[in-house]
Design a protein around this motif. Structure first.
Motif, PDB file in Angstrom:
ATOM      1  N   LEU A  34      29.713  37.193  65.363  1.00 39.25           N
ATOM      2  CA  LEU A  34      29.915  37.683  66.729  1.00 39.25           C
ATOM      3  C   LEU A  34      28.579  37.946  67.419  1.00 39.25           C
ATOM      4  CD1 LEU A  34      32.929  40.139  66.197  1.00 39.25           C
ATOM      5  CD2 LEU A  34      32.979  37.844  67.211  1.00 39.25           C
ATOM      6  N   LEU A  35      27.617  38.488  66.681  1.00 42.15           N
ATOM      7  CA  LEU A  35      26.293  38.733  67.255  1.00 42.15           C
ATOM      8  C   LEU A  35      25.576  37.418  67.546  1.00 42.15           C
ATOM      9  CD1 LEU A  35      25.229  41.726  64.975  1.00 42.15           C
ATOM     10  CD2 LEU A  35      25.745  41.836  67.429  1.00 42.15           C
ATOM     11  N   TYR A  36      25.733  36.443  66.657  1.00 39.97           N
ATOM     12  CA  TYR A  36      25.156  35.113  66.881  1.00 39.97           C
ATOM     13  C   TYR A  36      25.765  34.470  68.119  1.00 39.97           C
ATOM     14  CZ  TYR A  36      25.078  30.012  66.404  1.00 39.97           C
ATOM     15  OH  TYR A  36      24.990  28.663  66.663  1.00 39.97           O
ATOM     16  N   LEU A  37      27.096  34.575  68.250  1.00 39.23           N
ATOM     17  CA  LEU A  37      27.789  33.994  69.391  1.00 39.23           C
ATOM     18  C   LEU A  37      27.347  34.669  70.686  1.00 39.23           C
ATOM     19  CD1 LEU A  37      29.875  31.728  69.371  1.00 39.23           C
ATOM     20  CD2 LEU A  37      31.675  33.443  69.539  1.00 39.23           C
ATOM     21  N   SER A  38      27.110  35.975  70.619  1.00 33.75           N
ATOM     22  CA  SER A  38      26.647  36.722  71.784  1.00 33.75           C
ATOM     23  C   SER A  38      25.307  36.184  72.277  1.00 33.75           C
ATOM     24  CB  SER A  38      26.523  38.209  71.431  1.00 33.75           C
ATOM     25  OG  SER A  38      25.883  38.931  72.457  1.00 33.75           O
ATOM     26  N   GLU A  39      24.401  35.930  71.339  1.00 32.86           N
ATOM     27  CA  GLU A  39      23.088  35.384  71.705  1.00 32.86           C
ATOM     28  C   GLU A  39      23.220  33.961  72.240  1.00 32.86           C
ATOM     29  OE1 GLU A  39      20.491  35.683  68.390  1.00 32.86           O
ATOM     30  OE2 GLU A  39      20.652  37.861  68.223  1.00 32.86           O
ATOM     31  N   GLU A  40      24.073  33.172  71.593  1.00 33.37           N
ATOM     32  CA  GLU A  40      24.240  31.777  72.002  1.00 33.37           C
ATOM     33  C   GLU A  40      24.839  31.668  73.390  1.00 33.37           C
ATOM     34  OE1 GLU A  40      27.260  29.153  70.106  1.00 33.37           O
ATOM     35  OE2 GLU A  40      25.522  28.025  69.412  1.00 33.37           O
ATOM     36  N   GLN A  41      25.792  32.553  73.715  1.00 33.15           N
ATOM     37  CA  GLN A  41      26.468  32.509  75.011  1.00 33.15           C
ATOM     38  C   GLN A  41      25.734  33.327  76.071  1.00 33.15           C
ATOM     39  OE1 GLN A  41      30.591  33.612  74.365  1.00 33.15           O
ATOM     40  NE2 GLN A  41      31.001  31.818  73.092  1.00 33.15           N
ATOM     41  N   GLY A  42      24.698  34.064  75.663  1.00 29.79           N
ATOM     42  CA  GLY A  42      23.899  34.825  76.613  1.00 29.79           C
ATOM     43  C   GLY A  42      24.614  36.010  77.224  1.00 29.79           C
ATOM     44  N   ASN A  43      25.534  36.611  76.469  1.00 32.04           N
ATOM     45  CA  ASN A  43      26.273  37.769  76.971  1.00 32.04           C
ATOM     46  C   ASN A  43      26.266  38.850  75.897  1.00 32.04           C
ATOM     47  OD1 ASN A  43      28.197  39.639  77.925  1.00 32.04           O
ATOM     48  ND2 ASN A  43      29.343  38.043  78.983  1.00 32.04           N
ATOM     49  N   ALA A  44      25.643  39.975  76.188  1.00 29.58           N
ATOM     50  CA  ALA A  44      25.507  41.041  75.188  1.00 29.58           C
ATOM     51  C   ALA A  44      26.798  41.822  74.980  1.00 29.58           C
ATOM     52  CB  ALA A  44      24.388  42.010  75.606  1.00 29.58           C
ATOM     53  N   ASP A  45      27.714  41.771  75.931  1.00 27.21           N
ATOM     54  CA  ASP A  45      28.905  42.616  75.874  1.00 27.21           C
ATOM     55  C   ASP A  45      30.175  41.902  75.444  1.00 27.21           C
ATOM     56  OD1 ASP A  45      27.381  44.803  76.877  1.00 27.21           O
ATOM     57  OD2 ASP A  45      27.615  44.018  78.908  1.00 27.21           O
ATOM     58  N   THR A  46      30.279  40.615  75.746  1.00 31.60           N
ATOM     59  CA  THR A  46      31.524  39.892  75.499  1.00 31.60           C
ATOM     60  C   THR A  46      31.243  38.492  74.979  1.00 31.60           C
ATOM     61  OG1 THR A  46      32.548  41.077  77.343  1.00 31.60           O
ATOM     62  CG2 THR A  46      33.715  39.163  76.512  1.00 31.60           C
ATOM     63  N   VAL A  47      32.070  38.041  74.039  1.00 28.20           N
ATOM     64  CA  VAL A  47      31.971  36.660  73.563  1.00 28.20           C
ATOM     65  C   VAL A  47      33.330  35.983  73.735  1.00 28.20           C
ATOM     66  CG1 VAL A  47      30.165  37.187  71.896  1.00 28.20           C
ATOM     67  CG2 VAL A  47      32.555  37.247  71.162  1.00 28.20           C
ATOM     68  N   GLU A  48      33.288  34.678  73.860  1.00 28.36           N
ATOM     69  CA  GLU A  48      34.505  33.877  74.004  1.00 28.36           C
ATOM     70  C   GLU A  48      34.598  32.948  72.800  1.00 28.36           C
ATOM     71  OE1 GLU A  48      37.925  32.846  76.275  1.00 28.36           O
ATOM     72  OE2 GLU A  48      36.324  34.113  77.075  1.00 28.36           O
ATOM     73  N   LEU A  49      35.653  33.115  72.002  1.00 29.33           N
ATOM     74  CA  LEU A  49      35.849  32.229  70.863  1.00 29.33           C
ATOM     75  C   LEU A  49      36.227  30.844  71.376  1.00 29.33           C
ATOM     76  CD1 LEU A  49      37.851  34.441  68.323  1.00 29.33           C
ATOM     77  CD2 LEU A  49      35.394  33.980  68.368  1.00 29.33           C
ATOM     78  N   GLU A  50      35.450  29.849  70.989  1.00 27.48           N
ATOM     79  CA  GLU A  50      35.700  28.490  71.450  1.00 27.48           C
ATOM     80  C   GLU A  50      36.489  27.684  70.431  1.00 27.48           C
ATOM     81  OE1 GLU A  50      31.574  27.587  72.059  1.00 27.48           O
ATOM     82  OE2 GLU A  50      31.717  27.973  74.206  1.00 27.48           O
TER      83      GLU A  50
END
Length: 220
Positions: free
Chosen positions: A156-172
């Protein structure tokens, strides 16, 4: 899909002049796949590599017992199947389209000929392979040394960095595919997501996950 723009924007070919980009575009073959279609099987001849133009591709291995282990999910702009370009061995895993997907295929023999003319491509590819190796090393460490909650937190932290959003991630990818990527089963993943929600670390709304406590996730 604009083949030239996909090539020009890819990090493998960054900084190349128009005439060299045209040389690369000349050898490229566009391919299209539907959801669930196999791009190549483990053991197939490593006759070239690919770059995702549109859609997503999963790379996975299948055990003798029929259990699928996803190694990586690649999206637009990301190359895959590139290792056989250098050693000519078969593909070490299977690639499958996760949805409607377009890829650019670079035949091995023609690509090697281009690299001999444009050596900077080889340097870019080595840099990319080094980055890929670090990512896989981290994944192996996670699968072998961390419990599933820690693997999920790291992802989740990796996805946050990849998507450029510190608060929310979107599972692709689906939660079933995420479970495979993390080396677990969907039931275990659902249970851990529920427990982390109860602890106030995350909030799950379908494929959208809010990271409520990044420090807590990092401590995992």
């Amino acid at each position: 899909m604009n083949t030239k723009s996909v090539i020009a924007s890819n990090r493998l070919f960054q900084g190349l002049p128009e005439n060299e980009l045209a040389e690369i575009e000349r050898i490229v073959i566009s391919k299209h796949y539907g959801r669930g279609e196999t791009i190549f099987f483990e053991g197939d001849d490593g006759n070239g590599f690919y770059i995702v133009a549109e859609g997503k591709v999963k790379i996975f291995k299948m055990s003798l017992q029929g259990k699928e282990q996803i190694l990586h999910i690649f999206g637009p702009g990301e190359p895959f199947g590139e290792v056989p370009v250098f050693h000519g061995q078969p593909f070490p895993a299977t690639a499958e389209a996760l949805g409607k997907t377009s890829v650019l295929f670079f035949p091995r023999r023609e690509f090697v000929e281009v690299v001999t003319k444009i050596p900077s491509i080889a340097l870019n590819m080595l840099a990319m392979l080094s980055m890929r190796l670090r990512r896989f090393t981290s994944q192996i460490e996670s699968l072998s040394l961390k419990e599933v909650p820690a693997r999920l937190s790291s992802y989740l932290l990796y996805l946050s960095e990849e998507q450029g959003n510190a608060d929310t991630v979107e599972l692709e990818i689906s939660k079933g595919q995420l479970a495979s990527l993390l080396g677990t089963i969907p039931e275990t993943l659902s249970r851990i997501l529920g427990k982390m929600s109860e602890e106030g670390l995350i909030e799950v709304q379908g494929r959208k996950i809010s990271l409520l406590d990044r420090v807590g996730l990092e401590e995992r």
